[in-house]
Design a protein around this motif. Structure first.
Motif, PDB file in Angstrom:
ATOM      1  N   ALA A 109      -6.832  16.669  25.298  1.00 16.18           N
ATOM      2  CA  ALA A 109      -5.599  16.801  24.521  1.00 16.18           C
ATOM      3  C   ALA A 109      -4.697  15.583  24.668  1.00 16.18           C
ATOM      4  N   LYS A 110      -4.934  14.760  25.688  1.00 15.81           N
ATOM      5  CA  LYS A 110      -4.071  13.614  25.953  1.00 15.81           C
ATOM      6  C   LYS A 110      -4.665  12.288  25.486  1.00 15.81           C
ATOM      7  N   VAL A 111      -5.864  12.301  24.914  1.00 14.83           N
ATOM      8  CA  VAL A 111      -6.472  11.033  24.518  1.00 14.83           C
ATOM      9  C   VAL A 111      -5.755  10.480  23.302  1.00 14.83           C
ATOM     10  N   PRO A 112      -5.805   9.165  23.086  1.00 17.19           N
ATOM     11  CA  PRO A 112      -5.118   8.565  21.933  1.00 17.19           C
ATOM     12  C   PRO A 112      -5.634   9.132  20.614  1.00 17.19           C
ATOM     13  N   ALA A 113      -4.747   9.169  19.626  1.00 19.40           N
ATOM     14  CA  ALA A 113      -5.087   9.745  18.328  1.00 19.40           C
ATOM     15  C   ALA A 113      -6.236   9.004  17.658  1.00 19.40           C
ATOM     16  N   ASP A 114      -6.296   7.695  17.807  1.00 18.57           N
ATOM     17  CA  ASP A 114      -7.369   6.950  17.147  1.00 18.57           C
ATOM     18  C   ASP A 114      -8.734   7.283  17.751  1.00 18.57           C
ATOM     19  N   PHE A 115      -8.758   7.548  19.054  1.00 14.07           N
ATOM     20  CA  PHE A 115     -10.018   7.957  19.692  1.00 14.07           C
ATOM     21  C   PHE A 115     -10.427   9.336  19.186  1.00 14.07           C
ATOM     22  N   ARG A 116      -9.485  10.240  19.119  1.00 17.16           N
ATOM     23  CA  ARG A 116      -9.777  11.596  18.628  1.00 17.16           C
ATOM     24  C   ARG A 116     -10.305  11.550  17.204  1.00 17.16           C
ATOM     25  N   ASP A 117      -9.687  10.724  16.356  1.00 11.98           N
ATOM     26  CA  ASP A 117     -10.104  10.646  14.952  1.00 11.98           C
ATOM     27  C   ASP A 117     -11.499  10.032  14.816  1.00 11.98           C
ATOM     28  N   ALA A 118     -11.803   9.049  15.674  1.00 12.71           N
ATOM     29  CA  ALA A 118     -13.087   8.360  15.576  1.00 12.71           C
ATOM     30  C   ALA A 118     -14.231   9.156  16.212  1.00 12.71           C
ATOM     31  N   PHE A 119     -13.900  10.081  17.088  1.00 15.20           N
ATOM     32  CA  PHE A 119     -14.916  10.761  17.889  1.00 15.20           C
ATOM     33  C   PHE A 119     -15.997  11.454  17.042  1.00 15.20           C
ATOM     34  N   PRO A 120     -15.656  12.325  16.084  1.00 16.05           N
ATOM     35  CA  PRO A 120     -16.720  13.048  15.370  1.00 16.05           C
ATOM     36  C   PRO A 120     -17.634  12.140  14.559  1.00 16.05           C
ATOM     37  N   VAL A 121     -17.054  11.180  13.846  1.00 22.44           N
ATOM     38  CA  VAL A 121     -17.879  10.346  12.980  1.00 22.44           C
ATOM     39  C   VAL A 121     -18.725   9.362  13.791  1.00 22.44           C
ATOM     40  N   THR A 123     -19.746   9.855  17.233  1.00 14.82           N
ATOM     41  CA  THR A 123     -20.694  10.545  18.113  1.00 14.82           C
ATOM     42  C   THR A 123     -21.493  11.638  17.411  1.00 14.82           C
ATOM     43  N   GLY A 124     -20.999  12.123  16.267  1.00 11.05           N
ATOM     44  CA  GLY A 124     -21.643  13.232  15.579  1.00 11.05           C
ATOM     45  C   GLY A 124     -21.317  14.590  16.156  1.00 11.05           C
ATOM     46  N   LEU A 125     -20.304  14.659  17.012  1.00 15.92           N
ATOM     47  CA  LEU A 125     -19.948  15.903  17.696  1.00 15.92           C
ATOM     48  C   LEU A 125     -18.539  16.343  17.319  1.00 15.92           C
ATOM     49  N   PRO A 126     -18.325  17.623  17.038  1.00 16.09           N
ATOM     50  CA  PRO A 126     -16.959  18.118  16.863  1.00 16.09           C
ATOM     51  C   PRO A 126     -16.146  17.851  18.127  1.00 16.09           C
ATOM     52  N   PHE A 127     -14.857  17.662  17.955  1.00 17.21           N
ATOM     53  CA  PHE A 127     -14.005  17.264  19.082  1.00 17.21           C
ATOM     54  C   PHE A 127     -13.584  18.496  19.876  1.00 17.21           C
ATOM     55  N   HIS A 128     -14.268  18.750  20.977  1.00 18.96           N
ATOM     56  CA  HIS A 128     -13.846  19.792  21.920  1.00 18.96           C
ATOM     57  C   HIS A 128     -14.457  19.504  23.286  1.00 18.96           C
ATOM     58  N   GLN A 129     -14.196  20.388  24.260  1.00 16.01           N
ATOM     59  CA  GLN A 129     -14.445  20.028  25.657  1.00 16.01           C
ATOM     60  C   GLN A 129     -15.866  20.289  26.142  1.00 16.01           C
ATOM     61  N   GLN A 130     -16.772  20.716  25.289  1.00 12.04           N
ATOM     62  CA  GLN A 130     -18.127  20.994  25.769  1.00 12.04           C
ATOM     63  C   GLN A 130     -18.844  19.738  26.245  1.00 12.04           C
ATOM     64  N   TRP A 131     -18.505  18.594  25.680  1.00 11.51           N
ATOM     65  CA  TRP A 131     -19.301  17.397  25.897  1.00 11.51           C
ATOM     66  C   TRP A 131     -19.015  16.755  27.256  1.00 11.51           C
ATOM     67  N   THR A 132     -19.940  15.954  27.706  1.00 12.66           N
ATOM     68  CA  THR A 132     -19.870  15.353  29.037  1.00 12.66           C
ATOM     69  C   THR A 132     -18.578  14.595  29.278  1.00 12.66           C
ATOM     70  N   ILE A 133     -18.107  13.853  28.275  1.00  9.98           N
ATOM     71  CA  ILE A 133     -16.945  13.001  28.498  1.00  9.98           C
ATOM     72  C   ILE A 133     -15.734  13.808  28.935  1.00  9.98           C
ATOM     73  N   SER A 279     -17.024  18.471  10.479  1.00  7.64           N
ATOM     74  CA  SER A 279     -15.869  19.251  10.013  1.00  7.64           C
ATOM     75  C   SER A 279     -16.244  20.712   9.814  1.00  7.64           C
ATOM     76  N   ALA A 280     -17.552  20.983   9.638  1.00  9.10           N
ATOM     77  CA  ALA A 280     -18.043  22.358   9.527  1.00  9.10           C
ATOM     78  C   ALA A 280     -18.556  22.880  10.871  1.00  9.10           C
ATOM     79  N   ARG A 281     -18.236  22.176  11.963  1.00  4.27           N
ATOM     80  CA  ARG A 281     -18.630  22.532  13.319  1.00  4.27           C
ATOM     81  C   ARG A 281     -20.149  22.536  13.489  1.00  4.27           C
ATOM     82  N   VAL A 282     -20.790  21.595  12.817  1.00  2.00           N
ATOM     83  CA  VAL A 282     -22.213  21.341  12.995  1.00  2.00           C
ATOM     84  C   VAL A 282     -22.358  20.054  13.797  1.00  2.00           C
TER      85      VAL A 282
END
Length: 454
Positions: A109-121, A123-133, A279-282
């Motif tokens: 929740a504290k990461v920069p907005a540009d990182f959050r926006d770039a994350f899904p496109v 890495t191919g992963l929806p932005f949430h806490q399941q992932w290793t990072i 965006s469809a949580r795939v």
């Protein structure tokens, strides 16, 4: 001397080893529970050594029953997102946090907005806490020092390393870390910068079916030492491979605790396609097969069924399964299939019976499967063949409900397709990767592995 191939599947619930003769004929499957420590706040973790001991124990169980065994090759598949940081000398520095552990949400929740926006496109992963990072950000905030020379190893990669293999990053596992750039196939610099680590934090990439080394750990059974090791990858695509469902027009449904629909696309999907799917949580990632994209549409269907079983006090699911055809699913509502759902909800109407509640859960999961199929279709396109595998398919109610929403569905008769896929990939690595992997695997595969869905 009995020459063997081993496929180890490090699952969330159980660690399993499938043993094959060198010609692919089956010897048997052995399993032990995967040991986790449960802490307040739904936190679940274990030690790297505990996982290694579990693997060594179940392999020893298998080998001690055989006459003069000698293992030629060992393939490792299993859960993703979880793993361990090792220091420059190779010693574990962190706990192994379970993939479903909620830690990391506060840090994300504290990461920069540009990182959050770039994350899904990226890495191919929806932005949430399941992932290793997310787990690494939490661990760093709670005392983990990511010093020079540290490396991240996912669970199957760590077990391979602890047994004697090189430290390697397999593509399908690396795709679940949130630290891989899908366009380049290499580490995502912005993610590494966020953690304060260099490119060496992600080890050398090694594809499934490539040798990673040999078993040299003195704690390993003598019959295992010297075996070629291959990190086969994430359990879902490895199971699809084991079931023979990795063609571009194949749909694979893995029916375990996590119930997923998988498609293999023989190219790197575009940024716009990744944006549409995430965006469809795939989830999108690198497949175990080089040059191939894995599209993974997950649900919590298996978890829903297990919680409903517990709530109903049903020690024998056979009774509920047999009553499914005559039950009235409209008398109950069951929710919780969505991967972002924390809870399973059960609402009862007048006169609802346990069989009605079970039917409602089964049908709700099937309805969600149909929804997932629609989400992946714009990129993956239609399928021509659908194959399902997994423990829940032992129940007729699950097979019937799946068949209703996945036209033409067939069921793999290969027991433990993940372990089988891992063993085949390791055998290919030990043989020097001769020819095409599909042709090689066909020589080890049982002759008839599909049965009609009805």
């Amino acid at each position: 001397m009995t020459e063997l191939l081993l496929g180890v599947d490090l699952g969330t619930s159980d660690t399993k080893v499938l043993v094959l003769h060198a010609d692919g004929t089956r010897v048997g499957t052995w399993r032990r529970p995967t040991i986790w420590r449960r802490l307040p706040g739904r936190r679940v973790e274990t030690e790297a050594r505990t996982l290694l001991d579990g693997v060594l124990s179940v392999v020893t169980d298998a080998l001690t029953t055989l006459d003069e065994p000698r293992v030629l090759a060992l393939g490792l598949t299993g859960l993703a997102e979880s793993g361990v940081v090792v220091d420059a000398a190779g010693a574990p520095k962190s706990q192994v946090i379970a993939w479903h552990d909620p830690r990391g949400a506060e840090q994300l929740a504290k990461v920069p907005a540009d990182f959050r926006d770039a994350f899904p496109v990226t890495t191919g992963l929806p932005f949430h806490q399941q992932w290793t990072i997310a787990k690494l950000l939490w661990a760093r905030d709670h005392g983990l020092e990511l010093t020079p020379g540290c490396r991240w190893l996912n669970v199957p990669e760590y077990i391979a390393f602890a047994l004697g293999a090189d430290p390697v990053a397999e593509a399908s596992l690396a795709s679940r870390t949130g630290m891989l750039d899908l366009d380049t196939g290499g580490p995502w610099t912005a993610a590494l910068d966020l953690l304060g680590v260099g490119a060496g934090f992600i080890p050398e990439r090694r594809y499934a079916g490539e040798p990673a080394g040999t078993v040299r750990n003195p704690d390993a059974p003598g019959a295992l030492r010297g075996a070629t090791i291959s990190v086969a990858g994430h359990d879902h695509p490895v199971a699809a491979f084991g079931a023979g469902a990795v063609g571009s027009d194949d749909l694979f449904n893995s029916c375990g605790t996590a119930d997923t629909l998988l498609r293999a696309i023989p190219r790197v999907v575009t940024a716009d396609e990744r944006r549409l799917l995430t965006s469809a949580r795939v989830e999108v990632g690198r497949h175990i097969l080089p040059g191939t994209t894995l599209v993974n549409a997950p649900s919590r269907a298996g978890l829903v069924l297990r919680r409903v079983q517990t709530a109903l006090g049903a020690t024998d699911l056979g009774v509920l399964d047999a009553a499914y055809a005559g039950a009235d699913a409209s008398k109950a509502t069951v929710t919780g299939s969505d991967v972002e759902a924390d809870d399973v909800g059960i609402a009862l109407r007048e006169g609802a019976t346990p069989a009605d509640v079970w039917a409602a859960a089964v049908d709700a999961n099937a309805g969600y499967t149909a929804d997932l199929l629609a989400r992946i279709a714009p990129v993956a396109g239609p399928y021509s063949r659908a194959v399902a595998a997994g423990g829940w398919l032992r129940l007729a109610s699950i097979r019937q409900s799946k068949s209703a929403v996945l036209p033409g569905l067939t069921f793999s008769t290969i027991d433990q397709p993940g372990g089988f896929g891992a063993a085949v990939l390791a055998a290919w690595a030990a043989a020097g990767s001769p020819g095409e992997i599909g042709e090689f695997s066909a020589r080890l595969r049982p002759g008839s592995f599909f049965v009609p869905s009805r």
